[in-house]
Motif scaffolding. Sequence first.
Motif, PDB file in Angstrom:
ATOM      1  N   MET A   1       0.830  -1.201   0.000  1.00 25.68           N
ATOM      2  CA  MET A   1       0.000   0.000   0.000  1.00 25.68           C
ATOM      3  C   MET A   1       0.870   1.259   0.000  1.00 25.68           C
ATOM      4  O   MET A   1       1.975   1.248   0.498  1.00 25.68           O
ATOM      5  CB  MET A   1      -0.897  -0.011   1.228  1.00 25.68           C
ATOM      6  CG  MET A   1      -1.904   1.121   1.183  1.00 25.68           C
ATOM      7  SD  MET A   1      -2.750   1.327   2.727  1.00 25.68           S
ATOM      8  CE  MET A   1      -3.753  -0.126   2.662  1.00 25.68           C
ATOM      9  N   LYS A   2       0.318   2.337  -0.584  1.00 23.93           N
ATOM     10  CA  LYS A   2       1.102   3.590  -0.674  1.00 23.93           C
ATOM     11  C   LYS A   2       1.427   4.130   0.730  1.00 23.93           C
ATOM     12  O   LYS A   2       0.825   3.730   1.722  1.00 23.93           O
ATOM     13  CB  LYS A   2       0.315   4.623  -1.473  1.00 23.93           C
ATOM     14  CG  LYS A   2      -0.924   5.163  -0.755  1.00 23.93           C
ATOM     15  CD  LYS A   2      -1.502   6.321  -1.540  1.00 23.93           C
ATOM     16  CE  LYS A   2      -2.727   6.946  -0.892  1.00 23.93           C
ATOM     17  NZ  LYS A   2      -2.608   7.483   0.437  1.00 23.93           N
ATOM     18  N   ASN A   3       2.378   5.085   0.759  1.00 22.84           N
ATOM     19  CA  ASN A   3       2.704   5.716   2.039  1.00 22.84           C
ATOM     20  C   ASN A   3       1.559   6.612   2.470  1.00 22.84           C
ATOM     21  O   ASN A   3       0.827   7.121   1.636  1.00 22.84           O
ATOM     22  CB  ASN A   3       3.969   6.548   1.882  1.00 22.84           C
ATOM     23  CG  ASN A   3       5.151   5.657   1.587  1.00 22.84           C
ATOM     24  OD1 ASN A   3       5.247   4.554   2.124  1.00 22.84           O
ATOM     25  ND2 ASN A   3       6.033   6.115   0.707  1.00 22.84           N
ATOM     26  N   TYR A   4       1.424   6.795   3.747  1.00 26.33           N
ATOM     27  CA  TYR A   4       0.393   7.713   4.237  1.00 26.33           C
ATOM     28  C   TYR A   4       0.782   8.318   5.580  1.00 26.33           C
ATOM     29  O   TYR A   4       1.670   7.822   6.269  1.00 26.33           O
ATOM     30  CB  TYR A   4      -0.980   7.033   4.323  1.00 26.33           C
ATOM     31  CG  TYR A   4      -1.056   5.787   5.172  1.00 26.33           C
ATOM     32  CD1 TYR A   4      -1.265   5.872   6.543  1.00 26.33           C
ATOM     33  CD2 TYR A   4      -0.945   4.514   4.592  1.00 26.33           C
ATOM     34  CE1 TYR A   4      -1.359   4.725   7.305  1.00 26.33           C
ATOM     35  CE2 TYR A   4      -1.034   3.359   5.363  1.00 26.33           C
ATOM     36  CZ  TYR A   4      -1.243   3.474   6.720  1.00 26.33           C
ATOM     37  OH  TYR A   4      -1.331   2.350   7.487  1.00 26.33           O
ATOM     38  N   LYS A 116       9.323  11.586   5.382  1.00 21.82           N
ATOM     39  CA  LYS A 116       9.375  11.403   3.924  1.00 21.82           C
ATOM     40  C   LYS A 116       9.415   9.935   3.516  1.00 21.82           C
ATOM     41  O   LYS A 116      10.218   9.165   4.038  1.00 21.82           O
ATOM     42  CB  LYS A 116      10.626  12.106   3.384  1.00 21.82           C
ATOM     43  CG  LYS A 116      10.297  13.210   2.423  1.00 21.82           C
ATOM     44  CD  LYS A 116      11.552  13.800   1.838  1.00 21.82           C
ATOM     45  CE  LYS A 116      11.429  15.317   1.827  1.00 21.82           C
ATOM     46  NZ  LYS A 116      12.726  15.968   1.756  1.00 21.82           N
ATOM     47  N   GLY A 117       8.541   9.565   2.576  1.00 19.59           N
ATOM     48  CA  GLY A 117       8.599   8.222   2.004  1.00 19.59           C
ATOM     49  C   GLY A 117       8.253   7.107   2.966  1.00 19.59           C
ATOM     50  O   GLY A 117       8.721   5.982   2.820  1.00 19.59           O
ATOM     51  N   LYS A 118       7.488   7.411   4.001  1.00 24.46           N
ATOM     52  CA  LYS A 118       7.138   6.368   4.974  1.00 24.46           C
ATOM     53  C   LYS A 118       5.640   6.381   5.260  1.00 24.46           C
ATOM     54  O   LYS A 118       4.948   7.345   4.951  1.00 24.46           O
ATOM     55  CB  LYS A 118       7.859   6.629   6.304  1.00 24.46           C
ATOM     56  CG  LYS A 118       9.352   6.643   6.242  1.00 24.46           C
ATOM     57  CD  LYS A 118       9.908   6.633   7.654  1.00 24.46           C
ATOM     58  CE  LYS A 118      11.424   6.713   7.664  1.00 24.46           C
ATOM     59  NZ  LYS A 118      11.931   8.074   7.780  1.00 24.46           N
ATOM     60  N   LYS A 119       5.190   5.303   5.896  1.00 28.30           N
ATOM     61  CA  LYS A 119       3.865   5.302   6.510  1.00 28.30           C
ATOM     62  C   LYS A 119       4.090   5.756   7.943  1.00 28.30           C
ATOM     63  O   LYS A 119       4.824   5.097   8.683  1.00 28.30           O
ATOM     64  CB  LYS A 119       3.275   3.898   6.529  1.00 28.30           C
ATOM     65  CG  LYS A 119       2.959   3.348   5.171  1.00 28.30           C
ATOM     66  CD  LYS A 119       2.407   1.945   5.330  1.00 28.30           C
ATOM     67  CE  LYS A 119       2.364   1.289   3.973  1.00 28.30           C
ATOM     68  NZ  LYS A 119       2.211  -0.148   4.045  1.00 28.30           N
ATOM     69  N   ASP A 136      -3.509  12.075   5.553  1.00 32.92           N
ATOM     70  CA  ASP A 136      -4.560  11.176   5.055  1.00 32.92           C
ATOM     71  C   ASP A 136      -5.656  10.967   6.097  1.00 32.92           C
ATOM     72  O   ASP A 136      -6.807  10.707   5.744  1.00 32.92           O
ATOM     73  CB  ASP A 136      -3.928   9.833   4.668  1.00 32.92           C
ATOM     74  CG  ASP A 136      -2.882  10.024   3.590  1.00 32.92           C
ATOM     75  OD1 ASP A 136      -3.228   9.912   2.420  1.00 32.92           O
ATOM     76  OD2 ASP A 136      -1.716  10.348   3.927  1.00 32.92           O
TER      77      ASP A 136
END
Length: 220
Positions: A1-4, A116-119, A136
Motif C-alpha cells: 500500500m502507498k505511504n500515508y 518522507k517516504g514512509k507510513k 490522510d
Amino acid sequence: MKNYIIALDGPAGSGKSTIAKIIAKNFELTYLDTGAMYRMVALYILENNIDYNNIQAVEDILHNIKVDIIGDKFILNNIDVSLKIRTPEVTKIVSPVSAIKAVRTKLVDLQREISKGKKVILDGRDIGTVVFPNADLKVFLIASPEERAKRRVRDYASRGINEDFETVLKDILERDHIDSTRKESPLKKADDAVEVDTSLLNIEESVNAISQLIKEKIGG
Ligand code: DC
C-alpha cells in the motif's frame, strides 16, 4: 500500500503517545512523538541555563542542538535523554519553549524530513493544522482535564516520581492555555479532523476507535 500520514493531535495527557505507539505497532507504521522533540530542546535550555523568555538567546543556541530519534530512543547531541525529557522540570518549561517560532521552524522541518517516504503516525499539537495539512487521516484526541491529570499522576508514579494531583492538574490547565493561545501554531482541531473523546474509554477502546477510522479512511 502507498505511504500515508496519520496526524494525532490533542492536549497534554489525552493519551496520544500511548495510543500512537500501539497503532504504529499494529499497522506497521513509523511513530514520531513530536512532543519529545520539543522536550529535547527544552532540556538543552534547562541544562545550559538559557533564559527561554529571551527569544534572541534561544535563537542563538538553536544551531547547537542536534536532535536524533533512533528506535524509541531520543538522542540530544549524541546522548540518550529518553528519561530526562519526561521529568516535571522539563514539562514545566516545554510549553513556553515550544511557543518560540524559531524552535518550531527547526522541528517542523525535521518532522517533515523524517516522515518522507514512509507510513507514519505523528502525535503532537499542530500536525493536522501545520506540519501535514494534507494528512490522510487527522484525529483530535480530547479528555477532561481531571482525567488527563489522573493519567499523568499514574504515569509519574510508575516511574517513581511523586507529583500530587492538584499540582499536575494546575500544570495541565496552564499548558492547555499556553498551547492553545500562542501565536505560532496553536493547539487547535483541524476542520477536517475527527474528534475522539477518551475520557470514558480505556486504552483498548481508544485504539479500536482509531483503528476503525484508519480502516475506513485509508484501508490499512
Ligand atoms: O505531548 P507532550 O506533552 O510531550 O508535548 C510537550 C510540549 O510540546 C507541549 O506543551 C506542547 C509542545 N508541542 C507542540 O507545541 N507541538 C507539537 N507538535 C508537539 C508538542
